[in-house]
Write a protein that holds these residues in place. Structure first.
Motif: not given
Length: 121
Positions: A24-27, A29-45, A49-53
């Motif tokens: 489920e997490l691997l599927a 993963a594109p929504e949670h990619d480091m390149l899309r990282a941002e700070f949000t009020a609700e939290g951005h994850l 997981l393919a590389a590290r836990p």
């Protein structure tokens, strides 16, 4: 009194995931990619997981006083734990780091813009 903006990162690692949870997490993963990282009020994850836990939640919060950063950090940790628990994801080694942006030094571009704004006054 002015409003202070806080950036909080909550880091940890997934622990004891089932094969279904991992899939489920691997599927997702594109929504949670480091390149899309941002700070949000609700939290951005973010995670890879393919590389590290490991995972990172990024939260944006605010307060009136410097001490409010402690409450903001506690809220961020609870939100991260809640998100993980709601989905049944095991985790360990949760730790947080917070930054009060009003105390952060200005970058080169910000100093240049502040100088321009000061010259226009």
């Amino acid at each position: 009194m002015s409003t202070r903006t806080f950036r909080i990162t909550v880091r940890g690692s997934f622990d004891g995931l089932t094969e279904d949870q991992r899939a489920e997490l691997l599927a997702a993963a594109p929504e949670h990619d480091m390149l899309r990282a941002e700070f949000t009020a609700e939290g951005h994850l973010t995670y890879d997981l393919a590389a590290r836990p490991f995972f990172t939640f990024r939260f944006l919060d605010s307060g009136e006083a410097e001490e409010d950063i402690l409450d903001a950090t506690a809220r961020a940790e609870l939100a991260a734990e809640g998100w993980l628990a709601e989905r049944g994801y095991g985790f360990k080694q949760l730790r947080s780091q917070a930054q009060d942006l009003s105390l952060a030094p200005l970058g080169k571009r910000q100093r240049r813009e502040a100088a321009r704004a000061g010259a226009q006054d």
